[in-house]
Design a protein around this motif. Structure first.
Motif, PDB file in Angstrom:
ATOM      1  N   PHE A 286       0.865  -1.122   0.036  1.00  0.00           N
ATOM      2  CA  PHE A 286       0.036   0.057   0.024  1.00  0.00           C
ATOM      3  C   PHE A 286       0.867   1.276  -0.092  1.00  0.00           C
ATOM      4  O   PHE A 286       1.767   1.507   1.008  1.00  0.00           O
ATOM      5  N   VAL A 287       0.938   1.856  -1.049  1.00  0.00           N
ATOM      6  CA  VAL A 287       1.581   3.278  -1.195  1.00  0.00           C
ATOM      7  C   VAL A 287       0.895   4.348  -0.528  1.00  0.00           C
ATOM      8  O   VAL A 287       1.666   5.035   0.005  1.00  0.00           O
ATOM      9  N   ALA A 288      -0.460   4.451  -0.503  1.00  0.00           N
ATOM     10  CA  ALA A 288      -0.737   5.862   0.010  1.00  0.00           C
ATOM     11  C   ALA A 288      -2.386   5.244   0.664  1.00  0.00           C
ATOM     12  O   ALA A 288      -2.935   4.379   0.580  1.00  0.00           O
ATOM     13  N   LYS A 289      -2.710   6.006   1.763  1.00  0.00           N
ATOM     14  CA  LYS A 289      -3.595   5.565   2.559  1.00  0.00           C
ATOM     15  C   LYS A 289      -4.835   5.975   1.671  1.00  0.00           C
ATOM     16  O   LYS A 289      -5.968   5.179   1.462  1.00  0.00           O
ATOM     17  N   ASP A 290      -5.077   7.253   1.291  1.00  0.00           N
ATOM     18  CA  ASP A 290      -6.016   7.682   0.414  1.00  0.00           C
ATOM     19  C   ASP A 290      -5.955   7.467  -0.968  1.00  0.00           C
ATOM     20  O   ASP A 290      -6.141   8.253  -1.758  1.00  0.00           O
ATOM     21  N   SER A 291      -6.203   6.004  -1.473  1.00  0.00           N
ATOM     22  CA  SER A 291      -6.204   5.621  -2.601  1.00  0.00           C
ATOM     23  C   SER A 291      -7.197   4.595  -2.704  1.00  0.00           C
ATOM     24  O   SER A 291      -7.727   3.778  -1.735  1.00  0.00           O
ATOM     25  N   ILE A 292      -7.553   4.218  -4.051  1.00  0.00           N
ATOM     26  CA  ILE A 292      -8.812   3.458  -4.210  1.00  0.00           C
ATOM     27  C   ILE A 292      -8.221   1.856  -3.972  1.00  0.00           C
ATOM     28  O   ILE A 292      -8.999   1.166  -3.430  1.00  0.00           O
ATOM     29  N   ASN A 293      -6.910   1.709  -4.374  1.00  0.00           N
ATOM     30  CA  ASN A 293      -6.437   0.430  -4.034  1.00  0.00           C
ATOM     31  C   ASN A 293      -6.537   0.109  -2.619  1.00  0.00           C
ATOM     32  O   ASN A 293      -6.763  -1.188  -2.334  1.00  0.00           O
ATOM     33  N   THR A 294      -6.184   1.078  -1.794  1.00  0.00           N
ATOM     34  CA  THR A 294      -5.898   0.819  -0.353  1.00  0.00           C
ATOM     35  C   THR A 294      -7.197   0.375   0.277  1.00  0.00           C
ATOM     36  O   THR A 294      -7.717  -0.626   0.800  1.00  0.00           O
ATOM     37  N   ASP A 455       1.324   0.952   8.242  1.00  0.00           N
ATOM     38  CA  ASP A 455       1.417   1.398   7.022  1.00  0.00           C
ATOM     39  C   ASP A 455       1.531   2.926   6.675  1.00  0.00           C
ATOM     40  O   ASP A 455       2.286   3.230   5.949  1.00  0.00           O
ATOM     41  N   PHE A 456       0.646   3.748   7.431  1.00  0.00           N
ATOM     42  CA  PHE A 456       0.626   4.967   7.116  1.00  0.00           C
ATOM     43  C   PHE A 456       1.310   6.207   8.030  1.00  0.00           C
ATOM     44  O   PHE A 456       1.111   7.223   7.858  1.00  0.00           O
ATOM     45  N   GLY A 457       1.813   5.639   9.178  1.00  0.00           N
ATOM     46  CA  GLY A 457       2.642   6.538  10.132  1.00  0.00           C
ATOM     47  C   GLY A 457       1.837   7.561  10.960  1.00  0.00           C
ATOM     48  O   GLY A 457       2.403   8.512  11.119  1.00  0.00           O
ATOM     49  N   LEU A 458       0.392   7.348  11.071  1.00  0.00           N
ATOM     50  CA  LEU A 458      -0.179   8.214  11.663  1.00  0.00           C
ATOM     51  C   LEU A 458      -0.236   8.045  13.243  1.00  0.00           C
ATOM     52  O   LEU A 458      -0.046   7.164  13.881  1.00  0.00           O
ATOM     53  N   ASN A 459      -0.082   9.272  14.021  1.00  0.00           N
ATOM     54  CA  ASN A 459       0.066   9.173  15.374  1.00  0.00           C
ATOM     55  C   ASN A 459      -1.298   8.638  16.024  1.00  0.00           C
ATOM     56  O   ASN A 459      -2.444   8.689  15.307  1.00  0.00           O
TER      57      ASN A 459
END
Length: 537
Positions: A286-294, A455-459
């Protein structure tokens, strides 16, 4: 296809993650969080704080849990993670035959039929006995205080209390349910936001539990009142059912997700579903959180895992397929291969061998607790034991009336359970507790906050605040109004039946506490969709 269900304005997210060194308690109710913090400051540890907070929540958030509910916990202490299953069994005298003879075609939501033995008081006592520092009676004092002296109803609590009152007023008739109205609607209505509500009966019950380490609830005066109420109304609960209850220490189950171990309580809980979904998802990049693939792959993995959960989960010793089979890499690969570019209708696989409150607590000694308790469907069965304030749960509603189903109703059996605490470790060291309450949203919330973190490094606060989705059934998926609308449109183009919801509370309510392994500093997040707060020092 996209539809919109508008019931309120979207919530606003303004909070930042919270940092502290000496201790932290995160819950959906400020008074409960403060109660836990007060216990830490009195010399209690995180386990004491969790118990105090849980008991307090039965008073200050009765729309979601109560003394008559169940509980589960994951406890990190002295270098090890411990699991506690305090879910109760069905009465020994209940059966599908008995219900069919009584004219039932399905298990009702309300009344005595869905009531199972409550496990929450036993959980408090067991946790206190094994890991606590302070006497249980002292730990329950904040809850007793709020029950006796009263507290002002908070905004989200008032909203759900009002909805529950209207639901019960329209659907529950007769003397059987009168004590619920006497206790929770003493003025003939739900208490309003800011109005002070108290329950002397609730306070006395908590005192009794504290003084006797919950013995009175299962084998004493409180048990007698529960059994008497059952007998008077042809319920199935007996003195033997209550006396036989014991919380169970269990070995937590896990999956390794990108170097982190994600832990859950084993079945009869649905934590297995979250782990199965993560097992499937770890095979994708998963490259990005806000993507259709995710989002597409998350939803598809969740659907497959839920299908397996519904077919296979019950008491672990009664499952036809072992937990290890359902969590095997071979089975995950098989399920992963079913995911393509179009939304699928989920079906269970056949592996071969190869109304809830959630709270998190941590202290400066390294103890960390992930704790969850619930009555189910808000106030539960609609029954309150006269003279006690005990609202009884309706967990038995999850049993199946299909004799061939693995979760078929039987006497003395634990049902498929929705409430699940989560915990994260890395390299055998604690990262911390996390959880998202809310029925069948819970494993979906677990997957989303874990991926937001890893995956996306959010706090912690950002991981909780991020817009959520929820698979409902078949191809139906609900998303929050803050969910990216262009991705919602793309999901619809892939065959998902997308419904945009403006009511945030249907997407669960979570808490997170992580510990920095270098400094020991705690960082917490609390749910912006409710009255949540993180108390710390």
């Amino acid at each position: 296809m996209i539809t919109t269900n508008s019931t309120s304005y979207p919530y606003a997210v303004t909070r930042k993650a919270t940092y502290a060194k000496n201790g932290m308690v995160a819950t959906s109710q400020p008074l409960a969080s403060q109660a836990g913090l007060d216990i830490l400051k009195k010399g209690g540890n995180a386990i004491d704080a969790a118990i105090a907070t849980a008991a307090c929540l039965t008073v200050v958030e009765p729309t979601s849990n109560g003394i008559g509910g169940d509980a589960f916990a994951l406890v990190w202490t002295k270098g090890k993670l411990h699991g506690l299953n305090a879910s109760g069994r069905s009465p020994k005298g209940i059966s599908i035959d008995a219900l069919e003879e009584a004219g039932y075609e399905e298990i009702p939501k309300y009344g005595w039929v869905p009531v199972t033995v409550p496990g929450a008081p036993g959980a408090w006592a067991e946790l206190s006995k094994r890991f606590g520092k302070l006497p249980l009676e002292e730990v329950l004092e904040p809850a007793v205080h709020y029950a006796e002296e009263g507290f002002p109803v908070s905004p989200t609590l008032g909203k759900f209390w009002g909805k529950a009152f209207q639901n019960f007023k329209e659907g529950l008739d007769g003397d059987l349910f009168s004590e619920w109205f006497n206790t929770f609607a003493p003025k003939g209505r739900a208490p309003e936001v800011g109005e002070v509500w108290s329950s002397h009966d609730h306070a006395e019950t908590l005192r009794s539990i504290g003084k006797t380490n919950a013995e009175s609830f299962y084998r004493g005066e409180l048990a007698e009142k529960i059994v008497s109420f059952s007998e008077q109304n042809k319920g199935y609960m007996t003195a033997e059912d209550l006396a036989d209850f014991q919380p169970e220490w269990v070995d937590p189950i896990r999956t390794n997700y990108r170097g982190y171990d994600v832990w859950e309580i084993p079945p009869n809980g649905q934590g297995l579903i979250a782990l199965q979904a993560l097992n499937i998802l770890k095979g994708f990049e998963f490259v990005a959180k806000d993507s259709i693939n995710t989002y597409h792959k998350q939803i598809e993995a969740m659907k497959l895992s839920f299908a397996d959960g519904e077919k296979h989960i019950t008491e672990e010793q009664r499952m036809k397929h072992a937990t290890e089979e359902l969590l095997s890499d071979t089975y995950a690969e098989e399920r992963r291969s079913l995911i393509n570019e179009e939304a699928l209708l989920p079906e269970a696989g056949d592996p071969v061998m190869s109304g809830t409150v959630y709270l998190a607590a941590a202290d400066s000694e390294g103890n960390m607790v992930s704790f969850i308790q619930s009555n189910y469907m808000g106030f539960g069965s609609g029954l309150v034991v006269p003279g006690t304030g005990i609202a009884l749960q309706n967990r038995g509603h999850n049993f199946s009336m299909d004799r061939k189903h693995v979760n078929a109703l039987e006497g003395g059996k634990k049902t498929y359970h929705t409430i699940i605490p989560g915990f994260l470790t890395k390299d055998d060291q604690p990262v911390g507790p996390f959880g998202v309450m809310g029925g069948f949203m819970q494993p979906q919330g677990h997957v989303q906050v874990v991926m937001n973190t890893i995956d996306f490094g959010l706090n912690p606060q950002a991981a909780l605040d991020a817009p959520r989705w929820q698979w409902i059934k078949d191809k139906k998926v609900e998303v929050e109004n803050t969910f990216p609308h262009h991705i919602a449109q793309e999901l619809a183009e892939k065959g998902h039946d997308i419904s945009i919801q403006l009511e945030p509370n249907s997407f669960g309510r979570g808490q997170i506490i992580w510990r920095d392994p270098r400094s020991g500093v705690l960082v917490g997040g609390t749910e912006s969709r409710t009255d949540g707060t993180t108390a710390c020092w």
